[in-house]
Design a protein around this motif. Structure first.
Motif, PDB file in Angstrom:
ATOM      1  N   LEU A 265     -11.908 -20.440 -25.613  1.00  0.00           N
ATOM      2  CA  LEU A 265     -10.638 -21.716 -26.041  1.00  0.00           C
ATOM      3  C   LEU A 265     -11.145 -22.860 -25.865  1.00  0.00           C
ATOM      4  O   LEU A 265     -11.010 -23.767 -26.549  1.00  0.00           O
ATOM      5  N   TYR A 266     -12.057 -23.265 -24.870  1.00  0.00           N
ATOM      6  CA  TYR A 266     -12.599 -24.574 -24.545  1.00  0.00           C
ATOM      7  C   TYR A 266     -13.739 -24.753 -25.868  1.00  0.00           C
ATOM      8  O   TYR A 266     -13.584 -26.198 -26.277  1.00  0.00           O
ATOM      9  N   LEU A 267     -14.299 -24.003 -26.395  1.00  0.00           N
ATOM     10  CA  LEU A 267     -15.088 -24.421 -27.524  1.00  0.00           C
ATOM     11  C   LEU A 267     -14.393 -24.597 -28.673  1.00  0.00           C
ATOM     12  O   LEU A 267     -14.842 -25.498 -29.433  1.00  0.00           O
ATOM     13  N   ILE A 268     -13.473 -23.932 -28.830  1.00  0.00           N
ATOM     14  CA  ILE A 268     -12.653 -24.142 -30.055  1.00  0.00           C
ATOM     15  C   ILE A 268     -11.930 -25.391 -30.004  1.00  0.00           C
ATOM     16  O   ILE A 268     -11.963 -26.161 -30.784  1.00  0.00           O
ATOM     17  N   TYR A 269     -11.449 -26.047 -28.678  1.00  0.00           N
ATOM     18  CA  TYR A 269     -10.816 -27.180 -28.669  1.00  0.00           C
ATOM     19  C   TYR A 269     -11.775 -28.095 -28.881  1.00  0.00           C
ATOM     20  O   TYR A 269     -11.719 -29.303 -29.562  1.00  0.00           O
ATOM     21  N   ALA A 270     -13.028 -27.972 -28.202  1.00  0.00           N
ATOM     22  CA  ALA A 270     -14.258 -29.243 -28.248  1.00  0.00           C
ATOM     23  C   ALA A 270     -14.444 -29.248 -29.816  1.00  0.00           C
ATOM     24  O   ALA A 270     -14.961 -30.509 -29.933  1.00  0.00           O
TER      25      ALA A 270
ATOM     26  N   VAL B 267     -13.940  -6.631 -14.035  1.00  0.00           N
ATOM     27  CA  VAL B 267     -14.073  -6.340 -15.360  1.00  0.00           C
ATOM     28  C   VAL B 267     -13.000  -7.357 -16.001  1.00  0.00           C
ATOM     29  O   VAL B 267     -13.125  -8.180 -17.005  1.00  0.00           O
ATOM     30  N   GLN B 268     -11.853  -7.401 -15.397  1.00  0.00           N
ATOM     31  CA  GLN B 268     -10.729  -8.146 -15.827  1.00  0.00           C
ATOM     32  C   GLN B 268     -11.137  -9.835 -15.601  1.00  0.00           C
ATOM     33  O   GLN B 268     -10.846 -10.488 -16.378  1.00  0.00           O
ATOM     34  N   ILE B 269     -11.570 -10.094 -14.569  1.00  0.00           N
ATOM     35  CA  ILE B 269     -12.133 -11.412 -14.189  1.00  0.00           C
ATOM     36  C   ILE B 269     -13.105 -11.906 -15.298  1.00  0.00           C
ATOM     37  O   ILE B 269     -13.018 -13.004 -15.850  1.00  0.00           O
ATOM     38  N   VAL B 270     -14.193 -11.069 -15.429  1.00  0.00           N
ATOM     39  CA  VAL B 270     -15.031 -11.512 -16.438  1.00  0.00           C
ATOM     40  C   VAL B 270     -14.373 -11.582 -17.837  1.00  0.00           C
ATOM     41  O   VAL B 270     -14.866 -12.665 -18.648  1.00  0.00           O
ATOM     42  N   VAL B 271     -13.440 -10.839 -18.122  1.00  0.00           N
ATOM     43  CA  VAL B 271     -12.781 -11.133 -19.598  1.00  0.00           C
ATOM     44  C   VAL B 271     -12.142 -12.342 -19.617  1.00  0.00           C
ATOM     45  O   VAL B 271     -11.991 -13.259 -20.643  1.00  0.00           O
ATOM     46  N   PHE B 272     -11.524 -12.479 -18.438  1.00  0.00           N
ATOM     47  CA  PHE B 272     -10.621 -13.867 -18.328  1.00  0.00           C
ATOM     48  C   PHE B 272     -11.509 -15.032 -18.535  1.00  0.00           C
ATOM     49  O   PHE B 272     -11.183 -15.854 -19.244  1.00  0.00           O
ATOM     50  N   LEU B 273     -12.697 -15.112 -17.984  1.00  0.00           N
ATOM     51  CA  LEU B 273     -13.378 -16.287 -17.953  1.00  0.00           C
ATOM     52  C   LEU B 273     -14.077 -16.334 -19.403  1.00  0.00           C
ATOM     53  O   LEU B 273     -14.192 -17.366 -20.110  1.00  0.00           O
ATOM     54  N   LEU B 274     -14.478 -15.394 -20.127  1.00  0.00           N
ATOM     55  CA  LEU B 274     -14.721 -15.391 -21.560  1.00  0.00           C
ATOM     56  C   LEU B 274     -13.804 -16.096 -22.279  1.00  0.00           C
ATOM     57  O   LEU B 274     -14.217 -16.792 -23.047  1.00  0.00           O
ATOM     58  N   VAL B 275     -12.783 -15.683 -22.211  1.00  0.00           N
ATOM     59  CA  VAL B 275     -11.402 -16.135 -22.961  1.00  0.00           C
ATOM     60  C   VAL B 275     -11.322 -17.677 -22.775  1.00  0.00           C
ATOM     61  O   VAL B 275     -11.184 -18.312 -23.721  1.00  0.00           O
TER      62      VAL B 275
END
Lengths: 330, 90
Positions: free
Chosen positions: A297-302, A285-293
């Motif tokens: 962030l990438y989308l915001i930057y793009a 669950v922690q890894i999935v949350v990390f990937l989502l975040v």
């Protein structure tokens, strides 16, 4: 003087018995020894009858070459002597003798080492009627519940009398009288332990006995530091707290499992690690949350209209400008 | 309480069997030779003497001194060695 060589074995044995020496078999190898012994006994008894000087006997008892008659007599008369204290030196040899046997424990001077002997005469009269539990410092660790009622006060008294027999005598009686009404355990032991510390600094107790008495009463309200640190541990009579040590694995070839089957085989640190591993949130669950975040962030930057500038982009822009200028100059 | 030597520990650990006198604590080469000359060539013979003297410390010490010239320390070592052996095996 009878020639000892002319005596038969039986006669020699009988003569030795007269002096209270129970001799073993008198055979070829032992005969010479017993003859010498008898000679010494006869000489010393002749001397003793002439002049009773304690000093010579003491010197004899002290010396390394065996002046055994004094000691021999002591060995056989020790039962009759148990109530009197003839001299310090005889007590000392008795100490060495009875230490090797399982002697009657009513002889309290058995337990006092040589260095404390000047007060042994004082103590023996005082303590003789008490029971055998009051031995030296070692008995402090053994003072469990059956001995609690009297041995601790006894030990404190002994320690105190040992260091200043005269001045402390009345104080001890005062203190023991006041103490007998209270519960004995930890306070007495603290005093005892404090006494130990004090005496290590050169017997200050002897000189400052009245002030130390006040000092002890004044500092009574100070609580035990250990009890503050570990309030949960049950009080032990000796003040010593011990926990079972984890056995050394494979010590003396014995595998731990068989020796202590009830103990957990893992060390406390590994047990802690196991606890940490059982997380509240599972790992995936922690890894999935990390990937989502990261994606967010990438989308915001793009989606930004103007890209963020940093030194690298500035450098690239400068290079591009320079290249354009070069090509446009052609 | 004095500590015991390795020789003492080795001797006290097992039945003496046919060990020589040199195996006794406190008895070295020189003393061992003297004892052997007197006929005490094995440790058990010295043990015999020790027992005949009823395990008495003074008598045994004196006997050792007279027989092989042991000094006080050697006497003490030998005596305590034999006594401990007797406590375990006799």
């Amino acid at each position: 003087m009878v020639d000892l060589g002319l005596l038969t074995d039986d006669q020699l044995k009988a003569k030795l018995l007269q002096y209270g020496v129970k001799a073993g078999p008198i055979v070829a190898s032992t005969r010479a020894l017993y003859e010498k012994k008898l000679k010494r006994l006869m000489d010393s008894s002749a001397q003793a009858s002439q002049h009773r000087v304690n000093g010579t006997r003491d010197a004899g008892l002290y010396s390394d070459n065996e002046e055994e008659d004094g000691r021999e007599e002591d060995e056989d008369k020790e039962s009759s002597e148990s109530e009197q204290l003839r001299s310090d030196t005889i007590a000392r040899t008795e100490t060495s003798k009875t230490a090797s046997r399982t002697g009657t424990v009513s002889q309290s001077r058995d337990f006092y080492p040589r260095c404390f002997l000047p007060s042994a005469g004082f103590i023996s009269g005082k303590i003789q009627h008490k029971s055998s539990d009051a031995t030296q410092n070692e008995s402090l660790s053994q003072s469990g519940s059956p001995y609690r009622s009297f041995s601790i006060t006894q030990m404190v008294e002994e320690i105190e009398t040992r260091f200043s027999p005269q001045s402390k005598q009345t104080e001890i009686e005062r203190r023991s009288g006041s103490r007998s009404k209270q519960t004995v355990d930890s306070r007495v032991l603290r005093d005892f332990m404090r006494l130990d510390k004090d005496t290590m600094t050169g017997r200050s107790l002897c000189l400052t006995s009245p002030s130390s008495h006040q000092k002890l009463t004044v500092t009574e309200p100070v609580t035990d530091v250990l009890s503050e640190m570990f309030p949960d541990t049950a009080r032990t009579p000796t003040g010593i707290y011990a926990t079972k040590r984890r056995p050394i694995k494979g010590a003396a070839g014995r595998p731990v499992q068989f020796k202590y089957p009830e103990m957990p085989l893992l060390s406390p640190t590994s047990l802690e690690r196991q606890e940490i591993q059982q997380r509240l949130v599972p790992l995936w669950v922690q890894i999935v949350v990390f990937l989502l975040v990261v994606c967010m962030l990438y989308l915001i930057y793009a989606s930004m209209e103007e890209p963020l500038s940093n030194t690298f982009t500035d450098l690239l822009e400068d290079l591009q400008e320079a290249a354009l200028i070069f090509t446009s100059e052609d | 309480m004095s500590s015991t030597s390795q020789k003492h520990k080795d001797f006290v650990a097992e039945p003496m069997g046919e060990k020589t006198v040199m195996a006794l604590a406190g008895i070295g080469e020189v003393l061992g030779k003297r004892l052997e000359e007197k006929g005490f060539d094995k440790a058990y013979v010295v043990l015999g003497q020790f027992l005949v003297l009823r395990k008495d410390e003074e008598l045994f010490r004196e006997w050792l001194k007279d027989t092989c010239g042991a000094n006080t320390k050697q006497q003490g070592d030998c005596y305590s060695c034999l006594r401990e052996w007797c406590d375990s095996f006799l």
